[in-house]
Design a protein around this motif. Structure first.
Motif, PDB file in Angstrom:
ATOM      1  N   TYR A  16      32.523  -0.336 -42.185  1.00 35.27           N
ATOM      2  CA  TYR A  16      31.599  -0.975 -43.116  1.00 35.27           C
ATOM      3  C   TYR A  16      31.253   0.004 -44.230  1.00 35.27           C
ATOM      4  O   TYR A  16      31.188   1.212 -43.987  1.00 35.27           O
ATOM      5  N   THR A  43      29.371  -5.685 -26.155  1.00 38.26           N
ATOM      6  CA  THR A  43      28.678  -5.850 -27.431  1.00 38.26           C
ATOM      7  C   THR A  43      28.926  -4.631 -28.320  1.00 38.26           C
ATOM      8  O   THR A  43      28.945  -3.499 -27.842  1.00 38.26           O
ATOM      9  N   GLY A  44      29.210  -4.895 -29.594  1.00 33.81           N
ATOM     10  CA  GLY A  44      29.509  -3.811 -30.523  1.00 33.81           C
ATOM     11  C   GLY A  44      30.955  -3.362 -30.522  1.00 33.81           C
ATOM     12  O   GLY A  44      31.329  -2.434 -31.247  1.00 33.81           O
ATOM     13  N   ALA A  45      31.805  -4.011 -29.730  1.00 33.22           N
ATOM     14  CA  ALA A  45      33.204  -3.593 -29.622  1.00 33.22           C
ATOM     15  C   ALA A  45      33.981  -3.843 -30.909  1.00 33.22           C
ATOM     16  O   ALA A  45      35.030  -3.223 -31.138  1.00 33.22           O
ATOM     17  N   GLY A  46      33.502  -4.773 -31.733  1.00 35.45           N
ATOM     18  CA  GLY A  46      34.181  -5.049 -32.998  1.00 35.45           C
ATOM     19  C   GLY A  46      34.798  -6.434 -33.097  1.00 35.45           C
ATOM     20  O   GLY A  46      35.580  -6.707 -34.008  1.00 35.45           O
ATOM     21  N   LYS A  47      34.412  -7.344 -32.206  1.00 35.72           N
ATOM     22  CA  LYS A  47      35.020  -8.679 -32.153  1.00 35.72           C
ATOM     23  C   LYS A  47      34.717  -9.495 -33.410  1.00 35.72           C
ATOM     24  O   LYS A  47      35.610 -10.075 -34.030  1.00 35.72           O
ATOM     25  N   THR A  48      33.434  -9.537 -33.777  1.00 37.86           N
ATOM     26  CA  THR A  48      33.047 -10.297 -34.970  1.00 37.86           C
ATOM     27  C   THR A  48      33.660  -9.671 -36.221  1.00 37.86           C
ATOM     28  O   THR A  48      34.127 -10.367 -37.125  1.00 37.86           O
ATOM     29  N   THR A  49      33.684  -8.347 -36.248  1.00 38.72           N
ATOM     30  CA  THR A  49      34.280  -7.641 -37.387  1.00 38.72           C
ATOM     31  C   THR A  49      35.755  -8.015 -37.533  1.00 38.72           C
ATOM     32  O   THR A  49      36.240  -8.276 -38.635  1.00 38.72           O
ATOM     33  N   GLN A  89      29.274 -16.714 -35.179  1.00 39.25           N
ATOM     34  CA  GLN A  89      28.431 -16.441 -34.004  1.00 39.25           C
ATOM     35  C   GLN A  89      27.015 -16.957 -34.248  1.00 39.25           C
ATOM     36  O   GLN A  89      26.380 -17.484 -33.346  1.00 39.25           O
TER      37      GLN A  89
HETATM   38  P1  DGT Z   1      28.702  -8.739 -30.047  1.00 41.11           P
HETATM   39  O1  DGT Z   1      28.743  -9.916 -30.961  1.00 41.11           O
HETATM   40  O2  DGT Z   1      27.320  -8.214 -29.853  1.00 41.11           O
HETATM   41  O3  DGT Z   1      29.377  -8.995 -28.722  1.00 41.11           O
HETATM   42  O4  DGT Z   1      29.496  -7.504 -30.728  1.00 41.11           O
HETATM   43  P2  DGT Z   1      30.869  -7.516 -31.574  1.00 41.11           P
HETATM   44  O5  DGT Z   1      31.977  -7.093 -30.668  1.00 41.11           O
HETATM   45  O6  DGT Z   1      31.030  -8.797 -32.296  1.00 41.11           O
HETATM   46  O7  DGT Z   1      30.640  -6.309 -32.611  1.00 41.11           O
HETATM   47  P3  DGT Z   1      30.561  -6.340 -34.209  1.00 41.11           P
HETATM   48  O8  DGT Z   1      31.925  -6.528 -34.757  1.00 41.11           O
HETATM   49  O9  DGT Z   1      29.507  -7.260 -34.682  1.00 41.11           O
HETATM   50  O10 DGT Z   1      30.057  -4.864 -34.521  1.00 41.11           O
HETATM   51  C1  DGT Z   1      30.882  -3.733 -34.348  1.00 41.11           C
HETATM   52  C2  DGT Z   1      30.167  -2.514 -34.881  1.00 41.11           C
HETATM   53  O11 DGT Z   1      29.968  -2.650 -36.284  1.00 41.11           O
HETATM   54  C3  DGT Z   1      28.789  -2.266 -34.301  1.00 41.11           C
HETATM   55  O12 DGT Z   1      28.650  -0.880 -34.140  1.00 41.11           O
HETATM   56  C4  DGT Z   1      27.838  -2.778 -35.334  1.00 41.11           C
HETATM   57  C5  DGT Z   1      28.597  -2.561 -36.617  1.00 41.11           C
HETATM   58  N1  DGT Z   1      28.319  -3.604 -37.632  1.00 41.11           N
HETATM   59  C6  DGT Z   1      28.466  -4.938 -37.477  1.00 41.11           C
HETATM   60  N2  DGT Z   1      28.167  -5.589 -38.602  1.00 41.11           N
HETATM   61  C7  DGT Z   1      27.844  -4.645 -39.512  1.00 41.11           C
HETATM   62  C8  DGT Z   1      27.454  -4.687 -40.885  1.00 41.11           C
HETATM   63  O13 DGT Z   1      27.354  -5.759 -41.510  1.00 41.11           O
HETATM   64  N3  DGT Z   1      27.192  -3.467 -41.489  1.00 41.11           N
HETATM   65  C9  DGT Z   1      27.305  -2.274 -40.823  1.00 41.11           C
HETATM   66  N4  DGT Z   1      27.047  -1.145 -41.489  1.00 41.11           N
HETATM   67  N5  DGT Z   1      27.656  -2.208 -39.540  1.00 41.11           N
HETATM   68  C10 DGT Z   1      27.933  -3.370 -38.890  1.00 41.11           C
END
Ligand code: DGT
Ligand code: MG
Length: 242
Positions: A16, A43-49, A89
């Motif tokens: 990001y 959570t935070g693994a990067g799936k949404t990204t 999500q």
């Molecule tokens: P979840 O939905 O809680 O199961 O988690 P994931 O796997 O969808 O994770 P994700 O892709 O939302 O976030 C991965 C990492 O990126 C986490 O350390 C948070 C960070 N992150 C997510 N969205 C943003 C953003 O918009 N800006 C910044 N700076 N970091 C972000």
């Protein structure tokens, strides 16, 4: 039914803006048309990204994301809407009517097509109960549509657009088991031939996928079917057995 929408990540690295460390690090995989690819990880693994790079909310710093051999960075915004259907999500609605929300990706859709999408998304009953039906007004922070209903409207909106690629970000975890089963049965038919990528938590959703990607700390650390991963992948075992 057209069979298209092959998604290919090649060695994708993404961080990001302003962040120190990349969130995705060297991610490569292929999601095939006519198949369901499930993505799991803590959570935070990067799936949404990862999904946000398919729908091009962001571009990768390294590597490439292509759909049917065309880099997504070469697709215009309008084109994108007909190629990729994202069910986020945190599902959101635009200010307007239920109908205008459902027609967002394909303005020429008929009422009959909207009702069919609502039927598949398990949303027809509650829309029918609204005083004005498809013409009922909703607002972004509206209280006349619950979170679960919002999610079903977002699923219906994606179905109306008939994209080549469907991205479901944790869309089913909050549903009760019976609704989840009905919904996914209907979706299987409605999305046949397209590429379906589902971020999932429920083992029943994951188990029926053609391919499962296990994510951990921004990397894909496992890939295979449920049985293969149970056999071979410690991270997968921890997730499904927890
Ligand atoms: P979840 O939905 O809680 O199961 O988690 P994931 O796997 O969808 O994770 P994700 O892709 O939302 O976030 C991965 C990492 O990126 C986490 O350390 C948070 C960070 N992150 C997510 N969205 C943003 C953003 O918009 N800006 C910044 N700076 N970091 C972000
Ligand atoms: Mg997420």
């Amino acid at each position: 039914v057209p069979t298209a929408g092959r998604v290919e990540f090649r060695d994708v690295t993404f961080g990001y803006p302003g962040a120190e460390r990349p969130v995705l690090d060297g991610v490569s995989f292929v999601a095939e048309p006519g198949q369901t690819t499930a993505i799991i990880g803590s959570t935070g693994a990067g799936k949404t990204t990862l999904l946000s790079l398919v729908s091009r909310q962001y571009d990768p710093q390294q590597g490439s994301v292509a759909i049917d051999g065309v880099s997504v960075s070469d697709l215009g915004r309008h084109e994108m809407a007909s190629v990729v259907g994202l069910i986020p999500q945190k599902p959101y609605l635009f200010s307007g009517t239920i109908g205008s929300n459902l027609r967002f990706g394909r303005p020429e859709a008929t009422d009959a097509e909207l009702w069919e999408a609502l039927r598949v998304a398990q949303g027809a009953d509650f829309v029918r109960e609204k005083t004005h039906g498809l013409d009922e007004r909703v607002s972004q922070g509206g209280t006349n549509v619950s979170g679960g209903q919002r999610q079903r409207l977002c699923i219906a909106r994606a179905l109306v657009a008939r994209p080549r690629v469907y991205l479901f970000d944790d869309s089913f975890s909050a549903l009760d088991v019976a609704t989840d089963a009905r919904l996914r049965e209907g979706l299987g038919e409605a999305t046949a031939g397209a590429t379906v990528i589902i971020v999932a938590q429920r083992v029943s959703t994951i188990r029926s996928a053609d391919q499962i990607l296990v994510m951990d700390g921004g990397a894909v650390v496992g890939r295979g079917t449920h049985d293969e991963l149970l056999e071979s992948n410690e991270t997968y075992r921890e997730i499904v057995e927890s």
